[in-house]
Design a protein around this motif. Structure first.
Motif, PDB file in Angstrom:
ATOM      1  N   LEU A 196       7.422 -11.451   4.424  1.00 52.61           N
ATOM      2  CA  LEU A 196       8.837 -11.081   4.400  1.00 52.61           C
ATOM      3  C   LEU A 196       8.478  -9.513   4.034  1.00 52.61           C
ATOM      4  CD1 LEU A 196      10.822 -13.692   2.599  1.00 52.61           C
ATOM      5  CD2 LEU A 196      10.407 -13.373   4.996  1.00 52.61           C
ATOM      6  N   ALA A 197       7.569  -8.901   3.625  1.00 54.21           N
ATOM      7  CA  ALA A 197       7.282  -7.460   3.306  1.00 54.21           C
ATOM      8  C   ALA A 197       7.599  -6.444   4.339  1.00 54.21           C
ATOM      9  CB  ALA A 197       5.878  -7.453   2.426  1.00 54.21           C
ATOM     10  N   SER A 198       7.556  -7.046   5.392  1.00 50.10           N
ATOM     11  CA  SER A 198       7.704  -6.229   6.582  1.00 50.10           C
ATOM     12  C   SER A 198       9.340  -5.964   6.878  1.00 50.10           C
ATOM     13  CB  SER A 198       7.101  -6.633   7.865  1.00 50.10           C
ATOM     14  OG  SER A 198       7.433  -7.973   8.220  1.00 50.10           O
ATOM     15  N   LEU A 199      10.215  -6.922   6.420  1.00 51.57           N
ATOM     16  CA  LEU A 199      11.597  -6.922   6.649  1.00 51.57           C
ATOM     17  C   LEU A 199      12.260  -5.731   5.671  1.00 51.57           C
ATOM     18  CD1 LEU A 199      12.367 -10.684   6.899  1.00 51.57           C
ATOM     19  CD2 LEU A 199      11.183  -9.136   8.824  1.00 51.57           C
ATOM     20  N   THR A 200      11.944  -4.594   6.132  1.00 48.94           N
ATOM     21  CA  THR A 200      12.598  -3.471   5.140  1.00 48.94           C
ATOM     22  C   THR A 200      13.987  -3.308   5.537  1.00 48.94           C
ATOM     23  OG1 THR A 200      11.430  -1.820   6.590  1.00 48.94           O
ATOM     24  CG2 THR A 200      10.056  -2.493   4.752  1.00 48.94           C
ATOM     25  N   SER A 201      14.537  -3.676   6.721  1.00 54.57           N
ATOM     26  CA  SER A 201      15.849  -3.604   6.849  1.00 54.57           C
ATOM     27  C   SER A 201      16.896  -4.535   6.140  1.00 54.57           C
ATOM     28  CB  SER A 201      16.172  -3.603   8.400  1.00 54.57           C
ATOM     29  OG  SER A 201      15.588  -2.624   9.101  1.00 54.57           O
ATOM     30  N   ILE A 237       8.493 -20.548  -5.040  1.00 59.17           N
ATOM     31  CA  ILE A 237       8.089 -19.247  -5.237  1.00 59.17           C
ATOM     32  C   ILE A 237       7.766 -18.703  -6.617  1.00 59.17           C
ATOM     33  CG2 ILE A 237       8.449 -16.602  -4.733  1.00 59.17           C
ATOM     34  CD1 ILE A 237      10.639 -17.865  -3.031  1.00 59.17           C
ATOM     35  N   SER A 238       6.469 -18.166  -6.808  1.00 61.31           N
ATOM     36  CA  SER A 238       6.159 -17.691  -8.211  1.00 61.31           C
ATOM     37  C   SER A 238       5.678 -16.309  -8.021  1.00 61.31           C
ATOM     38  CB  SER A 238       5.030 -18.632  -8.767  1.00 61.31           C
ATOM     39  OG  SER A 238       3.888 -18.509  -7.931  1.00 61.31           O
ATOM     40  N   ASN A 239       5.184 -15.856  -6.804  1.00 57.86           N
ATOM     41  CA  ASN A 239       4.378 -14.411  -6.722  1.00 57.86           C
ATOM     42  C   ASN A 239       5.614 -13.442  -5.924  1.00 57.86           C
ATOM     43  OD1 ASN A 239       3.559 -11.877  -6.384  1.00 57.86           O
ATOM     44  ND2 ASN A 239       1.732 -12.747  -4.979  1.00 57.86           N
ATOM     45  N   ILE A 240       6.461 -12.516  -6.302  1.00 62.08           N
ATOM     46  CA  ILE A 240       7.376 -12.106  -5.577  1.00 62.08           C
ATOM     47  C   ILE A 240       6.841 -10.524  -5.232  1.00 62.08           C
ATOM     48  CG2 ILE A 240       9.384 -13.197  -6.381  1.00 62.08           C
ATOM     49  CD1 ILE A 240      10.082 -11.159  -8.595  1.00 62.08           C
ATOM     50  N   SER A 241       5.665 -10.336  -5.211  1.00 62.27           N
ATOM     51  CA  SER A 241       5.234  -9.101  -5.193  1.00 62.27           C
ATOM     52  C   SER A 241       5.426  -8.579  -3.790  1.00 62.27           C
ATOM     53  CB  SER A 241       3.635  -8.868  -5.223  1.00 62.27           C
ATOM     54  OG  SER A 241       3.376  -9.548  -6.553  1.00 62.27           O
ATOM     55  N   PRO A 242       5.565  -9.389  -2.659  1.00 63.93           N
ATOM     56  CA  PRO A 242       6.005  -8.769  -1.253  1.00 63.93           C
ATOM     57  C   PRO A 242       7.402  -8.135  -1.341  1.00 63.93           C
ATOM     58  CG  PRO A 242       4.973 -10.931  -1.082  1.00 63.93           C
ATOM     59  CD  PRO A 242       5.231 -10.712  -2.542  1.00 63.93           C
ATOM     60  N   LEU A 243       8.271  -8.557  -2.476  1.00 60.60           N
ATOM     61  CA  LEU A 243       9.708  -7.829  -2.296  1.00 60.60           C
ATOM     62  C   LEU A 243       9.749  -6.562  -2.918  1.00 60.60           C
ATOM     63  CD1 LEU A 243      11.660 -10.784  -4.032  1.00 60.60           C
ATOM     64  CD2 LEU A 243      11.199 -10.540  -1.413  1.00 60.60           C
ATOM     65  N   SER A 244       8.772  -5.933  -3.089  1.00 62.92           N
ATOM     66  CA  SER A 244       8.725  -4.552  -3.794  1.00 62.92           C
ATOM     67  C   SER A 244       8.976  -3.466  -2.682  1.00 62.92           C
ATOM     68  CB  SER A 244       7.534  -4.229  -4.631  1.00 62.92           C
ATOM     69  OG  SER A 244       6.611  -4.534  -3.692  1.00 62.92           O
ATOM     70  N   SER A 245       8.649  -3.949  -1.168  1.00 57.14           N
ATOM     71  CA  SER A 245       8.767  -2.943  -0.385  1.00 57.14           C
ATOM     72  C   SER A 245      10.421  -2.961   0.150  1.00 57.14           C
ATOM     73  CB  SER A 245       7.923  -3.331   0.828  1.00 57.14           C
ATOM     74  OG  SER A 245       8.155  -4.668   1.318  1.00 57.14           O
ATOM     75  N   LEU A 246      11.204  -3.812  -0.050  1.00 59.34           N
ATOM     76  CA  LEU A 246      12.561  -4.151   0.593  1.00 59.34           C
ATOM     77  C   LEU A 246      13.203  -3.535  -0.477  1.00 59.34           C
ATOM     78  CD1 LEU A 246      12.397  -8.164   1.030  1.00 59.34           C
ATOM     79  CD2 LEU A 246      11.521  -6.176   2.451  1.00 59.34           C
ATOM     80  N   THR A 247      13.448  -1.795  -0.219  1.00 64.38           N
ATOM     81  CA  THR A 247      14.134  -1.204  -0.898  1.00 64.38           C
ATOM     82  C   THR A 247      15.683  -0.965  -0.682  1.00 64.38           C
ATOM     83  OG1 THR A 247      13.318   0.778   0.458  1.00 64.38           O
ATOM     84  CG2 THR A 247      12.185   0.104  -1.858  1.00 64.38           C
ATOM     85  N   ASN A 248      16.040  -1.604   0.457  1.00 68.04           N
ATOM     86  CA  ASN A 248      17.343  -1.555   1.126  1.00 68.04           C
ATOM     87  C   ASN A 248      18.052  -2.682   0.785  1.00 68.04           C
ATOM     88  OD1 ASN A 248      17.499   1.021   2.415  1.00 68.04           O
ATOM     89  ND2 ASN A 248      16.298   0.063   3.990  1.00 68.04           N
ATOM     90  N   LEU A 249      17.668  -3.563  -0.063  1.00 72.78           N
ATOM     91  CA  LEU A 249      18.266  -4.703  -0.605  1.00 72.78           C
ATOM     92  C   LEU A 249      19.406  -4.624  -1.603  1.00 72.78           C
ATOM     93  CD1 LEU A 249      15.469  -7.634  -1.567  1.00 72.78           C
ATOM     94  CD2 LEU A 249      17.365  -7.873   0.279  1.00 72.78           C
ATOM     95  N   LYS A 250      20.540  -5.164  -1.423  1.00 75.31           N
ATOM     96  CA  LYS A 250      21.617  -5.089  -2.311  1.00 75.31           C
ATOM     97  C   LYS A 250      21.938  -6.274  -2.865  1.00 75.31           C
ATOM     98  CE  LYS A 250      23.950  -1.044   0.100  1.00 75.31           C
ATOM     99  NZ  LYS A 250      25.081  -0.650   0.624  1.00 75.31           N
ATOM    100  N   THR A 251      21.552  -7.637  -2.283  1.00 77.92           N
ATOM    101  CA  THR A 251      21.929  -8.786  -2.818  1.00 77.92           C
ATOM    102  C   THR A 251      20.673  -9.481  -2.668  1.00 77.92           C
ATOM    103  OG1 THR A 251      24.355  -8.810  -2.115  1.00 77.92           O
ATOM    104  CG2 THR A 251      23.308 -10.880  -2.512  1.00 77.92           C
ATOM    105  N   LEU A 252      20.120 -10.260  -3.898  1.00 77.49           N
ATOM    106  CA  LEU A 252      18.974 -10.815  -3.922  1.00 77.49           C
ATOM    107  C   LEU A 252      19.120 -12.083  -4.662  1.00 77.49           C
ATOM    108  CD1 LEU A 252      16.000 -11.159  -3.157  1.00 77.49           C
ATOM    109  CD2 LEU A 252      15.490  -9.694  -5.247  1.00 77.49           C
ATOM    110  N   SER A 253      18.870 -13.311  -4.119  1.00 78.28           N
ATOM    111  CA  SER A 253      19.024 -14.706  -4.964  1.00 78.28           C
ATOM    112  C   SER A 253      17.636 -15.278  -4.909  1.00 78.28           C
ATOM    113  CB  SER A 253      20.011 -15.577  -4.180  1.00 78.28           C
ATOM    114  OG  SER A 253      20.092 -16.767  -4.901  1.00 78.28           O
ATOM    115  N   LEU A 254      17.125 -15.541  -6.439  1.00 78.59           N
ATOM    116  CA  LEU A 254      15.788 -15.976  -6.552  1.00 78.59           C
ATOM    117  C   LEU A 254      15.887 -17.101  -7.336  1.00 78.59           C
ATOM    118  CD1 LEU A 254      13.655 -12.882  -6.874  1.00 78.59           C
ATOM    119  CD2 LEU A 254      13.460 -14.503  -5.075  1.00 78.59           C
TER     120      LEU A 254
END
Length: 223
Positions: A38-43, A54-71
């Motif tokens: 999911l790290a490539s889904l930057t839109s 899920i335990s490792n959320i490191s790939p989310l750090s590139s998703l800087t356009n996120l406004k809503t995130l449920s984990l």
């Protein structure tokens, strides 16, 4: 409207990696553990991964356009990758294994934050989140709520099942209309007298010495 992929028995998300124009993705209630594709889904501006493995959320750090995130409902302990997501306004992290919330300190756009059912004792990093309107901290080990005094925009606050005894720091939160203090060691509730917008404060399960509702009408208090 995008089709949700919840409860689809999905374990691998690798096929999604090429969908770089996606703006909304729902993957709730699956068996996902590896989210690196999911790290490539930057839109993306909305991503829901509720109830996975899920335990490792490191790939989310590139998703800087996120406004809503449920984990919520995962196995997350380290939330440091979220510190770069400065556009977040809505964040759900309930029912994980989080103890350190300092990575949230820079997320000043947050208006809605849920952290119930974790292992949190120190909420001082939340003092900077002055745009928060809804904050859920139930089922933790919190005793000191003084950092909440700066969150003047709060309208809903959930502190059930904690170790809070001193609620004097809530006096400044005059916009509160919902307060849940169920099952804490609170004995003195007079600090609530200035919170005139409260509609139904939940004070059950506390050793309150004088059960006189400090807000009007007195019938709104639940003892």
């Amino acid at each position: 409207m995008p089709e949700p992929l919840g409860e689809a028995g999905i374990g691998l998300v690798r096929p999604l990696a090429s969908l770089t124009n996606l703006t909304t993705l729902f993957l709730d209630s699956n068996q996902i553990s590896d989210i690196s594709p999911l790290a490539s889904l930057t839109s993306l501006n909305t991503l829901s991964l509720f109830d996975n493995e899920i335990s490792n959320i490191s790939p989310l750090s590139s998703l800087t356009n996120l406004k809503t995130l449920s984990l919520s409902n995962n196995q997350i302990s380290d939330i440091s990758p979220l510190s770069s997501l400065s556009n977040l306004t809505w964040l759900a992290l309930g029912n994980n294994q989080i103890s350190n919330v300092s990575p949230l300190e820079s997320l000043s756009a947050l208006a809605w934050l849920t952290l119930f059912e974790n292992q949190i004792t120190d909420i001082s990093p939340l003092a900077s989140l002055v745009n928060l309107k809804n904050l859920s901290l139930g089922n933790n080990q919190i005793s000191d709520i003084s950092p909440l005094a700066s969150l003047l925009n709060l309208t809903e606050l959930f502190l059930f099942n904690n170790e809070v005894s001193d609620i004097s720091h809530l006096e400044s939160l005059t916009n509160l209309n919902w307060l849940d203090l169920f099952n804490n060691p609170v004995s003195e509730i007079r600090p609530l007298r200035l919170l005139t917008n409260l509609t139904s404060p939940d004070l059950r399960g506390n050793p309150i010495t004088q059960k006189n509702c400090p807000v009007k009408p007195e019938s709104v208090c639940r003892f």
